[in-house]
Design a protein around this motif. Structure first.
Motif, PDB file in Angstrom:
ATOM      1  N   ASN A  54      96.224 116.115  43.923  1.00 21.93           N
ATOM      2  CA  ASN A  54      95.937 114.800  44.477  1.00 21.93           C
ATOM      3  C   ASN A  54      97.075 113.861  44.096  1.00 21.93           C
ATOM      4  N   PHE A  55      97.164 112.756  44.787  1.00 19.94           N
ATOM      5  CA  PHE A  55      98.100 111.713  44.386  1.00 19.94           C
ATOM      6  C   PHE A  55      97.761 111.254  42.963  1.00 19.94           C
ATOM      7  N   CYS A  56      98.769 110.785  42.228  1.00 27.48           N
ATOM      8  CA  CYS A  56      98.507 110.182  40.914  1.00 27.48           C
ATOM      9  C   CYS A  56      97.617 108.950  41.087  1.00 27.48           C
ATOM     10  N   VAL A  57      96.983 108.558  40.004  1.00 28.08           N
ATOM     11  CA  VAL A  57      96.203 107.317  40.014  1.00 28.08           C
ATOM     12  C   VAL A  57      97.152 106.158  40.357  1.00 28.08           C
ATOM     13  N   GLY A  58      96.786 105.395  41.357  1.00 31.89           N
ATOM     14  CA  GLY A  58      97.588 104.223  41.721  1.00 31.89           C
ATOM     15  C   GLY A  58      98.815 104.546  42.558  1.00 31.89           C
ATOM     16  N   CYS A  59      98.943 105.783  43.031  1.00 32.26           N
ATOM     17  CA  CYS A  59     100.127 106.172  43.820  1.00 32.26           C
ATOM     18  C   CYS A  59     100.293 105.255  45.035  1.00 32.26           C
ATOM     19  N   PRO A  60     101.510 104.828  45.315  1.00 28.92           N
ATOM     20  CA  PRO A  60     101.732 103.928  46.456  1.00 28.92           C
ATOM     21  C   PRO A  60     101.566 104.613  47.808  1.00 28.92           C
ATOM     22  N   GLU A  61     101.464 105.942  47.825  1.00 30.66           N
ATOM     23  CA  GLU A  61     101.383 106.620  49.118  1.00 30.66           C
ATOM     24  C   GLU A  61      99.937 106.730  49.607  1.00 30.66           C
ATOM     25  N   ARG A  62      99.008 106.627  48.644  1.00 32.85           N
ATOM     26  CA  ARG A  62      97.593 106.718  49.022  1.00 32.85           C
ATOM     27  C   ARG A  62      97.194 105.613  50.000  1.00 32.85           C
TER      28      ARG A  62
ATOM     29  N   GLY B  79     106.852 116.792  49.976  1.00 31.64           N
ATOM     30  CA  GLY B  79     106.902 115.609  49.113  1.00 31.64           C
ATOM     31  C   GLY B  79     105.508 115.264  48.652  1.00 31.64           C
ATOM     32  N   CYS B  80     105.402 114.242  47.818  1.00 30.66           N
ATOM     33  CA  CYS B  80     104.080 113.871  47.297  1.00 30.66           C
ATOM     34  C   CYS B  80     103.110 113.528  48.424  1.00 30.66           C
ATOM     35  N   HIS B  81     103.647 112.960  49.523  1.00 31.51           N
ATOM     36  CA  HIS B  81     102.762 112.561  50.621  1.00 31.51           C
ATOM     37  C   HIS B  81     102.039 113.758  51.232  1.00 31.51           C
ATOM     38  N   ALA B  82     102.530 114.986  50.919  1.00 28.56           N
ATOM     39  CA  ALA B  82     101.826 116.171  51.425  1.00 28.56           C
ATOM     40  C   ALA B  82     100.448 116.310  50.769  1.00 28.56           C
ATOM     41  N   PHE B  83     100.197 115.582  49.678  1.00 24.99           N
ATOM     42  CA  PHE B  83      98.849 115.598  49.090  1.00 24.99           C
ATOM     43  C   PHE B  83      97.817 115.067  50.086  1.00 24.99           C
ATOM     44  N   ALA B  84      98.276 114.295  51.064  1.00 33.97           N
ATOM     45  CA  ALA B  84      97.344 113.756  52.072  1.00 33.97           C
ATOM     46  C   ALA B  84      96.814 114.853  52.982  1.00 33.97           C
TER      47      ALA B  84
ATOM     48  N   LYS C 191     109.092 104.980  50.873  1.00 34.35           N
ATOM     49  CA  LYS C 191     110.207 104.579  50.015  1.00 34.35           C
ATOM     50  C   LYS C 191     109.653 104.297  48.620  1.00 34.35           C
ATOM     51  N   ASN C 192     109.564 105.359  47.825  1.00 31.16           N
ATOM     52  CA  ASN C 192     109.030 105.142  46.464  1.00 31.16           C
ATOM     53  C   ASN C 192     110.128 105.123  45.415  1.00 31.16           C
ATOM     54  N   GLY C 193     111.371 105.330  45.845  1.00 35.30           N
ATOM     55  CA  GLY C 193     112.501 105.110  44.945  1.00 35.30           C
ATOM     56  C   GLY C 193     113.061 106.351  44.267  1.00 35.30           C
TER      57      GLY C 193
ATOM     58  N   THR D  50     112.980 111.088  44.116  1.00 35.71           N
ATOM     59  CA  THR D  50     112.424 112.323  44.670  1.00 35.71           C
ATOM     60  C   THR D  50     111.277 112.708  43.737  1.00 35.71           C
ATOM     61  N   SER D  51     110.148 112.066  43.954  1.00 38.66           N
ATOM     62  CA  SER D  51     109.045 112.142  42.990  1.00 38.66           C
ATOM     63  C   SER D  51     108.477 113.545  42.846  1.00 38.66           C
ATOM     64  N   ALA D  52     108.345 114.256  43.955  1.00 33.82           N
ATOM     65  CA  ALA D  52     107.664 115.550  43.904  1.00 33.82           C
ATOM     66  C   ALA D  52     108.437 116.576  43.090  1.00 33.82           C
TER      67      ALA D  52
ATOM     68  N   GLU E 283     106.880 101.475  44.629  1.00 30.20           N
ATOM     69  CA  GLU E 283     107.527 102.345  43.639  1.00 30.20           C
ATOM     70  C   GLU E 283     106.572 103.434  43.165  1.00 30.20           C
ATOM     71  N   CYS E 284     107.086 104.634  43.028  1.00 25.39           N
ATOM     72  CA  CYS E 284     106.305 105.752  42.473  1.00 25.39           C
ATOM     73  C   CYS E 284     105.569 105.272  41.222  1.00 25.39           C
ATOM     74  N   GLN E 285     104.243 105.413  41.238  1.00 21.91           N
ATOM     75  CA  GLN E 285     103.441 104.856  40.134  1.00 21.91           C
ATOM     76  C   GLN E 285     103.703 105.594  38.817  1.00 21.91           C
ATOM     77  N   LEU E 286     103.977 106.884  38.931  1.00 24.02           N
ATOM     78  CA  LEU E 286     104.252 107.667  37.723  1.00 24.02           C
ATOM     79  C   LEU E 286     105.490 107.116  37.030  1.00 24.02           C
ATOM     80  N   GLU E 287     106.515 106.878  37.806  1.00 28.20           N
ATOM     81  CA  GLU E 287     107.776 106.385  37.248  1.00 28.20           C
ATOM     82  C   GLU E 287     107.616 104.925  36.811  1.00 28.20           C
TER      83      GLU E 287
HETATM   84  S1  SF4 Z   1     104.648 111.223  41.420  1.00 29.22           S
HETATM   85 FE1  SF4 Z   1     104.761 109.136  42.252  1.00 29.22          FE
HETATM   86  S2  SF4 Z   1     104.827 109.357  44.463  1.00 29.22           S
HETATM   87 FE2  SF4 Z   1     104.135 111.328  43.587  1.00 29.22          FE
HETATM   88  S3  SF4 Z   1     101.876 111.260  43.624  1.00 29.22           S
HETATM   89 FE3  SF4 Z   1     102.546 110.483  41.640  1.00 29.22          FE
HETATM   90  S4  SF4 Z   1     102.746 108.258  41.880  1.00 29.22           S
HETATM   91 FE4  SF4 Z   1     102.667 109.175  43.914  1.00 29.22          FE
END
Ligand code: SF4
Ligand code: SF4
Length: 717
Positions: A411-419, A442-447, A513-515, A517-519, A597-601
């Motif tokens: 799943n996307f991280c908690v608070g992920c900007p792509e959700r 990419g992370c958006h593939a979690f969708a 555009k999360n800034g 290559t998060s995945a 911005e990628c929430q993890l970062e």
């Molecule tokens: S790594 Fe960043 S872009 Fe990927 S799911 Fe987590 S918060 Fe979202």
């Protein structure tokens, strides 16, 4: 990237005689330096991202040695980088994730392998196969065979892996063949130790550059007519040279065993699992001494036919343990035996699973099938009970549960900007109708998982826009392509955007555009906000991706005329923009930049900053969201629209209601999606936003005291 590899970088400096302790992939990184590489490059991806990440952070030390490190735009550019070793006697290494990375690199690899290399080249390939894999289940072996690359598959033992890196370079020079060192996920993460050698500062390097280029040599090009001579040289010189090296240096290992009528031939990378399987069957001890003779192939291409024949000829039967399909190695061995007239019974895929990872249980089942046929009575009944016990336990659990456990997809991280973008897409489709969604890597593939279940196809990294070119003209409604900024720079800009503009396609592209290559581990890209921007930001808690406009400038420069930037967390605005793109009169390429911005970062960036503020006794304000349980109706529309792991369920506190209510648990990072969804979808008003203030100012303390007094008075009344 905010993660620091300080300890790993220190390990790279270890001198001769020191003992390295750590993971396989870091041992390989150190081995590159011990081999005297002049340049290192690659494209990150599990399970080998660590190699390049550490190298990039070790830049000051690499500059000391004169080793050039390049974070390449994609695997094709990494493979092309190896061209330095075509003309010059320099060693170079690149890394990527296989099979997808090897697919991308294939053109450059063929053009490298045909003329052959002068300096040793090594591709450290992450064999992302089996349990825990994230890509298509194919193997690198096919590429090695078709392009005539050396394929090293070392036994997962740190000393052996390090030795194979050094042999890989030397064998590449002896045979002029580029070498691939394939590392399975488990080999990358296996822990152990080895005794270091000194790192070698290369003779030709960024500190000691060449004075002149090499003389023109048409034979170094992969063009006719020299390609015919190159093909001949592969067969007549290069492969034999590699085979001589393999034998002379004992790269493939022979292990004796008391049951000499039978034997096992195994890929080096499977050795540890095989030992464990034999141990479970009572045919090996805990220190790796097996009762069945073994030929361990630390080089799986090319094979040495004479070595195979010598191992097989004295035995009644041999089992080949080769992971994945097709069974290239087994067929190679079969040809060698047939040509030598050896009648030993050869087994492989006929007695063991044809596909999937060869874990200990799979190997044990295959061994039992083989040994029951050719060495009856060698597997004691008690040993078989272990396999039967595993099967029984699984059956017992399934029976006790009644129904299978629900799947737990990533799943996307908690608070992920792509959700929020996918929440908005759901709402937009409710207005315009369902659209075909060309998804991407990419992370958006979690969708593609619930609650969004969005995405009709994934054709490769950065390929979403290109992959809709055939679909768009066949659809009444516009098609949506989604890619990340990582995918945009990897491939999407050229294969997708350029092609769509050139052909005047009526297409909609959404770029996350999360800034980073998060995945692949949140590596920096050309559109990452730079460190100075992060340091100077007044409100460091805000997304900073809008501070870098490289993507926008590139698109405008190419001629994109319909371009919108939207804050991801503004679900209503994103929904409107998507609806505009789907219904606009503009018939060219429409691009939506989804900024967040990628929430993890972001969390990695702001947590140390907040800890510093708290330590100094300074004011810190954090936003949290919650659900008023008295207002929640229990229809859970918010959950179906969000999927955030911290927005979940709890028992209804009202004894007259049975439906559980929504609740926000600890871990909420206050991204705001809950509020935005409630507003954009006009959900029930049960969500509240709270601001938690640490180290409040005197005025805030005063106001809090006053509010408390008023509250108590009202409650008393
Ligand atoms: S790594 Fe960043 S872009 Fe990927 S799911 Fe987590 S918060 Fe979202
Ligand atoms: S505000 Fe909602 S979506 Fe965002 S982190 Fe908190 S619970 Fe998750």
């Amino acid at each position: 990237m905010e993660v620091q590899f300080t300890e790993e970088v220190a390990q790279l400096r270890l001198a001769a005689g020191a003992t390295f302790h750590g993971e396989g992939i870091l041992a390989i990184t150190k081995a590159l330096l011990q081999s005297g590489v002049s340049y290192v490059g690659g494209y990150q991806g599990a399970p080998v991202s660590h190699l390049l990440d550490v190298m990039v952070q070790a830049k000051p030390y690499m500059d000391e040695l004169g080793v050039h490190v390049e974070a390449c735009a994609n695997e094709a550019s990494a493979a092309a980088m190896l061209g330095a070793s075509l003309h010059y006697p320099v060693r170079g290494a690149v890394t990527w994730k296989s099979i997808v990375g090897t697919n991308v690199a294939a053109d450059a690899l063929s053009n490298l392998a045909s003329p052959g290399v002068l300096g040793g080249t090594l591709i450290v390939s992450g064999e992302d196969y089996g349990e825990g894999a994230s890509v298509i289940q194919e193997r690198t072996q096919a590429f090695a065979m078709k392009s005539t690359l050396l394929l090293l598959d070392p036994r997962p033992d740190l000393q052996r892996m390090v030795d194979m890196v050094e042999h890989g370079f030397a064998m590449s020079e002896a045979s002029n063949m580029p070498a691939v060192l394939q590392l399975r996920i488990r080999a990358c993460h296996v822990r152990g130790s080895f005794v270091c050698r000194d790192n070698i500062a290369p003779a030709i390097s960024s500190r000691h550059p060449l004075a002149e280029p090499s003389a023109f040599d048409y034979g170094k090009l992969a063009h006719p007519p020299v390609i015919y001579a190159q093909e001949k040289r592969k067969v007549e010189h290069r492969i034999p040279a590699a085979q001589r090296y393999i034998v002379a240096h004992g790269l493939n290992e022979l292990f004796d065993g008391e049951h000499t009528p039978v034997g096992l031939i195994v890929q080096g990378g499977l050795y540890n699992s095989l030992q464990r399987a034999l141990q479970r069957l009572g045919l090996a001890d805990a220190f790796g001494t097996a009762q069945i003779p073994m030929l361990v192939l630390n080089v799986t291409y090319p094979l040495v036919p004479a070595q195979v024949v010598d191992f097989c000829a004295p035995r009644q039967a041999v089992l080949v343990l080769e992971e994945g399909m097709p069974e290239y190695i087994e067929k190679d061995i079969s040809v060698a035996l047939r040509r030598a007239g050896v009648a030993t019974a050869l087994h492989g895929k006929d007695l063991i699973d044809a596909q999937g990872e060869y874990n200990v249980e799979v190997l044990a089942r295959g061994l039992i099938n083989f040994l029951d046929r050719h060495l009856p009575g060698s597997v004691p009944q008690a040993a078989r009970a272990w396999l039967a016990g595993n099967a029984q336990r699984r059956a017992d659990v399934a029976r006790a549960l009644g129904t299978p456990l629900p799947p737990r997809p990533p799943n996307f991280c908690v608070g992920c900007p792509e959700r929020p973008v996918f929440s908005a897409l759901k709402l937009a489709q409710a207005a315009v109708g369902p659209v075909h969604v060309a998804a991407d890597i990419g992370c958006h593939a979690f969708a593609t998982f619930e609650p969004f279940s969005s995405g009709h196809s994934i054709l490769g990294y950065g390929m979403s826009l290109a992959s809709r070119a055939g679909v768009s003209p066949l659809m009444q409604r516009r098609v949506l392509s989604i890619m990340g900024d990582g995918g945009f720079w990897h491939n999407g800009l050229l294969t997708g955007v350029q092609s769509a503009l050139f052909n005047g396609d009526d297409a909609v592209l959404l770029i996350m555009k999360n800034g980073y290559t998060s995945a692949t581990g949140t590596q920096d890209i050309i559109s990452t906000p730079d460190d100075a921007v992060k340091a100077s930001a007044v409100d460091k808690q805000q997304s900073l991706v809008h501070k870098n406009q490289t993507i926008e400038a590139t698109l405008e420069g190419l001629g994109v005329q319909w371009l919108r930037s939207v804050d991801n967390y503004d679900v209503a605005a994103m929904r409107r923009t998507l609806e505009d793109a789907f219904t606009s009169d503009f018939t060219g390429l429409k691009v939506i930049i989804a900024e967040g911005e990628c929430q993890l970062e972001r969390q990695r960036r702001i947590k140390p900053w907040i800890a510093g503020l708290l330590k100094r006794g300074e004011r810190v304000q954090r936003v949290k969201y919650g659900v008023d349980e008295d207002v929640c109706t229990g229809d859970h529309a918010c959950i179906r629209l969000s999927g955030c792991p911290t927005l979940t369920l709890k028992d209804n506190p009202d004894p007259l209601k049975v439906d559980p209510v929504a609740t926000v648990i600890d871990g909420c990072v206050g991204c705001g999606l809950c509020g935005a969804n409630a507003h954009a979808a006009t959900l029930c008003p049960s969500f509240y936003r709270a601001e938690a203030i640490r180290n409040p100012t005197w005025f805030e303390r005063l106001m809090d005291g006053l509010r408390g007094t008023v509250r108590r008075a009202i409650q008393a009344a």
